[in-house]
Design a protein around this motif. Structure first.
Motif, PDB file in Angstrom:
ATOM      1  N   THR A 167       5.882   6.515 -11.034  1.00 30.40           N
ATOM      2  CA  THR A 167       5.547   4.749 -10.633  1.00 30.40           C
ATOM      3  C   THR A 167       5.254   4.953  -9.406  1.00 30.40           C
ATOM      4  O   THR A 167       4.363   3.846  -9.096  1.00 30.40           O
ATOM      5  N   LEU A 168       5.822   5.906  -8.393  1.00 32.46           N
ATOM      6  CA  LEU A 168       4.604   5.562  -6.929  1.00 32.46           C
ATOM      7  C   LEU A 168       3.408   6.516  -7.188  1.00 32.46           C
ATOM      8  O   LEU A 168       2.649   5.929  -5.940  1.00 32.46           O
ATOM      9  N   ALA A 169       3.232   7.529  -7.920  1.00 37.00           N
ATOM     10  CA  ALA A 169       1.845   8.152  -8.529  1.00 37.00           C
ATOM     11  C   ALA A 169       0.863   7.095  -8.521  1.00 37.00           C
ATOM     12  O   ALA A 169      -0.454   7.262  -7.761  1.00 37.00           O
ATOM     13  N   GLN A 170       1.206   6.083  -9.299  1.00 38.03           N
ATOM     14  CA  GLN A 170      -0.312   4.848  -9.885  1.00 38.03           C
ATOM     15  C   GLN A 170      -0.009   4.175  -8.606  1.00 38.03           C
ATOM     16  O   GLN A 170      -0.924   3.485  -8.011  1.00 38.03           O
ATOM     17  N   GLN A 171       0.707   4.234  -7.175  1.00 33.29           N
ATOM     18  CA  GLN A 171       0.358   3.370  -6.594  1.00 33.29           C
ATOM     19  C   GLN A 171      -0.378   4.243  -4.984  1.00 33.29           C
ATOM     20  O   GLN A 171      -0.537   2.864  -3.800  1.00 33.29           O
TER      21      GLN A 171
ATOM     22  N   GLU B 153       0.504  11.104   6.616  1.00 31.97           N
ATOM     23  CA  GLU B 153       0.155   9.986   7.365  1.00 31.97           C
ATOM     24  C   GLU B 153       0.269   8.710   6.152  1.00 31.97           C
ATOM     25  O   GLU B 153      -0.167   9.068   5.525  1.00 31.97           O
ATOM     26  N   ILE B 154       1.030   7.621   6.271  1.00 33.86           N
ATOM     27  CA  ILE B 154       1.256   6.691   4.812  1.00 33.86           C
ATOM     28  C   ILE B 154       0.109   5.115   6.021  1.00 33.86           C
ATOM     29  O   ILE B 154       0.978   5.048   7.091  1.00 33.86           O
ATOM     30  N   ARG B 155      -0.754   5.305   5.405  1.00 29.41           N
ATOM     31  CA  ARG B 155      -1.401   3.609   6.241  1.00 29.41           C
ATOM     32  C   ARG B 155      -0.754   2.409   5.083  1.00 29.41           C
ATOM     33  O   ARG B 155      -1.145   2.653   3.396  1.00 29.41           O
ATOM     34  N   MET B 156      -0.689   1.365   5.214  1.00 28.25           N
ATOM     35  CA  MET B 156      -0.406   0.358   4.024  1.00 28.25           C
ATOM     36  C   MET B 156      -1.763  -0.634   3.728  1.00 28.25           C
ATOM     37  O   MET B 156      -2.924  -0.751   5.021  1.00 28.25           O
TER      38      MET B 156
ATOM     39  N   TYR C 101      -0.393  -0.099  -1.353  1.00 30.79           N
ATOM     40  CA  TYR C 101       0.133  -1.761  -0.405  1.00 30.79           C
ATOM     41  C   TYR C 101       1.163  -2.011  -0.407  1.00 30.79           C
ATOM     42  O   TYR C 101       1.021  -3.478  -0.572  1.00 30.79           O
ATOM     43  N   HIS C 102       2.047  -1.448  -1.107  1.00 28.52           N
ATOM     44  CA  HIS C 102       3.376  -2.452  -0.636  1.00 28.52           C
ATOM     45  C   HIS C 102       4.387  -1.442   0.158  1.00 28.52           C
ATOM     46  O   HIS C 102       4.469  -0.042   0.295  1.00 28.52           O
ATOM     47  N   ALA C 103       5.477  -2.225   0.704  1.00 30.19           N
ATOM     48  CA  ALA C 103       6.283  -1.440   1.854  1.00 30.19           C
ATOM     49  C   ALA C 103       7.422  -0.827   0.872  1.00 30.19           C
ATOM     50  O   ALA C 103       8.222   0.628   1.298  1.00 30.19           O
ATOM     51  N   ALA C 104       7.712  -1.722  -0.643  1.00 33.39           N
ATOM     52  CA  ALA C 104       8.792  -0.360  -0.817  1.00 33.39           C
ATOM     53  C   ALA C 104       8.404   1.063  -0.957  1.00 33.39           C
ATOM     54  O   ALA C 104       9.601   2.103  -1.038  1.00 33.39           O
ATOM     55  N   PRO C 105       7.475   1.007  -2.255  1.00 33.17           N
ATOM     56  CA  PRO C 105       6.976   2.637  -2.253  1.00 33.17           C
ATOM     57  C   PRO C 105       6.123   3.096  -1.116  1.00 33.17           C
ATOM     58  O   PRO C 105       6.804   4.391  -0.743  1.00 33.17           O
ATOM     59  N   ALA C 106       5.733   2.350  -0.340  1.00 31.13           N
ATOM     60  CA  ALA C 106       5.313   3.656   1.455  1.00 31.13           C
ATOM     61  C   ALA C 106       6.672   3.953   1.991  1.00 31.13           C
ATOM     62  O   ALA C 106       7.367   4.869   2.406  1.00 31.13           O
ATOM     63  N   ALA C 107       7.672   3.217   1.719  1.00 30.71           N
ATOM     64  CA  ALA C 107       9.041   3.876   2.286  1.00 30.71           C
ATOM     65  C   ALA C 107       9.875   4.520   1.858  1.00 30.71           C
ATOM     66  O   ALA C 107      10.445   5.919   2.381  1.00 30.71           O
TER      67      ALA C 107
END
Length: 151
Positions: free
Chosen positions: A45-49, A95-98, A65-71
């Motif tokens: 589920t995370l790999a798709q995003q 590094e993680i960019r939104m 693109y979404h805060a929950a998977p980024a966290a």
């Protein structure tokens, strides 16, 4: 004769014909390979995003693109660095960019596969409704029968 006068050449041959576009193709292939390996290390589920956007100075930059998977991804960075290192990628930092809009906003919508209820279908719903106790389900089935019964 220049490279544009050969219309039968494959686009990849044209792109690899000079050094600048050849470097671009190599960088794109490297990012795609990195993304493929990264997605094997992530839950489905995370790999798709997630999308890989850059790899410079042993730092991998990811776009999400979404805060929950980024966290969740931020919690996994050290584990991901180790997994990528085992896979042959020397990554010291992630590094993680939104992003601002979903990557999959243009997904194809499935065509609706509905058919009108015929008399046989309605008779089954009527039989079901007679077996139910009064309540919301019984009311919903009654409304369905009323809506689909030809006048």
């Amino acid at each position: 004769m220049n490279r544009f006068s050969q219309p039968d050449r494959h686009p990849m041959q044209w792109l690899t014909a000079n050094e600048q576009s050849s470097d671009l193709i190599m960088a794109a292939h490297r990012l795609l390979a990195l993304e493929k390996h990264l997605k094997k290390c992530l839950p489905a589920t995370l790999a798709q995003q997630v999308a890989v956007t850059a790899y410079e100075d042993n730092t991998l930059t990811l776009l999400i693109y979404h805060a929950a998977p980024a966290a969740k991804l931020r919690q996994m960075t050290s584990t991901l660095c180790q997994a990528m290192l085992r896979g042959g990628w020397n990554i010291k930092k992630i590094e993680i960019r939104m992003g601002t809009e979903p990557k999959f906003a243009h997904q194809e919508t499935m065509e609706r596969q509905a058919r009108p209820l015929d008399a046989d279908d309605l008779s089954h719903f009527e039989a079901l409704q007679t077996q139910l106790e009064p309540g919301r389900l019984s009311d919903a089935i009654q409304a369905l029968i009323k809506r689909h019964r030809p006048d």
